[in-house]
Structure formats: C-alpha cells, structure tokens
Design a protein around this motif. Sequence first.
Motif: not given
Length: 332
Positions: A121-125, A128-129, A290-291
Amino acid sequence: MRRRVLDHVLVTGGAGFVGSHACKALRNAGFIPVTFDNLSTGWEQAVRFGPLVKGDLMDRAALDAAFAQYRPVAVMHFAALSLVGDSMKDPAHYWRVNIGGALNLAEAAVASGCLNFIFSSTCATYGDQDGVVLTEDTVQRPINAYGASKRAIEDVLANFGAAFGLQHVIFRYFNVAGADPEGEVGEQHRPETHLIPLMLEAIAGRREALVLHGTDYPTADGTCVRDYIHVTDLVQAHVLGLRWLLEGKGSTAFNLGTGNGFSVRDVIRHAGQVTNRPVPIIEGPRRAGDAAVLVSGSQRAETELGWVRSHSTMDQMIRDAWAWDQKPGYDS
C-alpha cells in the motif's frame, strides 16, 4: 537425505523495481518467488530469482492457472499504477486497474486456498497531514486517486478477511530508493518519474535538468518533504510480514519509514555531495495531488516484526542508486 521442497510465493509486479528486490529477498529467505507480471512497466531481465508468468491481473483465467500450477503459500501484491499526477488526470483508469486487478487477485487466491496476502500500500492513503509523523492509527484521507485506490484495496482485504479468512499484512510506505548493493537489480522505470533516478540522470547528462515540481510549499525551503526508505530494508520487512502470516499471527498493517523528512532540495544537496557533481535543476509548477509533507513512523514494525533499517541513510540510498545508474541498464 530427502531434499526439502521450497514454498512458492506469487509476486505480482515482480519484474518491477520493488518487486524484483522482493523476489531476491524471498529467494535468500528460502522461498521460490513466482513473478506474475504483464511487463508493461517491468523488465523481464529483472526476473532472476524464480519463474516468470507473463499475465495480466485483469485476466482471471491467467491468475487461476498460475495458482493451480505453483500452489503458492502466499501472495505479495506490488503490481499497480502508481503515478500521482496521472491518477488525477484519469482517476477512472486508476480505480479500474488497481482495484479491479486486486479484486481478481484476491478472488483467485481465495478460490485456490491461498489465504496469506501481503499488500504493497502507500502512505498516500493518509493524505496531506503536515506536521504529523504518520502512524497506523492516523486517519486516512487520501487526496489523489492513486492513494484512494490503494485505500479501497485495503477495504477489499478487510472484507475478504471477514468473509473468507484471507489473512493480510498491509505495508504503507513511499519514496523507496537505492538499489541492491550487490548490483543484481535496481531502479529503472519507463518513463522514469522517481526523484532520485531522475536527479542522477541529470547529473550524468542523460537529462537536461531535474524539474522541481513546486517551490512554494509551506516547508522550510519551499519544496515537498518526504520520508525515504532503502529498497533493501523495505523488502526485508515484506519477508518478515510473510513469516508473520505463516506463523498465524493474523491481519494487520505496518507503516514503513524513518520518521525523518527530506525536502527535494535536501536530496539534491546530498546527491551533489555523494557524486561530487552538480545537479542541474529547473523550477516548475506544482503537480496536482502532491502533499506538502509526508513522514512516516515505523515503531510498530520495529517492535512487532523486529524490523531493522540497516541501509536507509540518504547518502547510502544515493550511493547505491548511483552505482546502479553507472552500469548498463535493462534496456541497454
């Protein structure tokens, strides 16, 4: 003396960057990796550690045949569309391919009796934090179709676990870098989109310059900040995740990161120091989706899996990637 029969693991996307390194790690750990890949972005030359099945995740019959032939004890699922910008331009394609392919794979695994599933998976889940070191308990709020599709697959796995007993380990990470220190496999995409190989191409003169996609983010130097993990460390976590499932420890999720963020300009500075060459750059606009800052902790993986990062300094990642860059690639 009777020879031990090695267990097979089906590795989707095993001809790609992370998948090929995972295949090597699996072979070193005593498994036979079976690569399942349509070679649309992967390289047949990278499949060096076990058999290759040329197939597409949207082809259920091909998946069923692979499961029937090799009877894998587990699946490692890396294959996916993964470009954030493209996912914002054509979200339907990302939902159709990523979720449709994962659904076919999960159904085929359950039908064959293979109930161990490791998911890339991905931390893109998380979305933007800014200012937060992400943990597995951070609320997931993806801001692009790529992250949203991966988040949906996590839900598919949870549903299949409840309905069919499919046990799964989910790894959330991003910005994988470096290359196999022994030089057998490395990072090479078509087209190339990852920061470090793009930067090294510019240093080597094969690209005019590295484009900075946004210099006005709310960060110290205006460029995006990311956490970077050496690919060798990353795939070792996947092997540990496989053993976790084979030992019957149940479904869970782990973040994989260092907890330290590097801006794009930080990475450029390290690359100049490691290669002793200047990095030509061009400032460009932001990319949609993009975060500004994404940094991931990995305390759970360290304490529960026993995961150790031994290669994940920025200089080591660039040094190994540069060594790979300087040798003939798959398309040479």
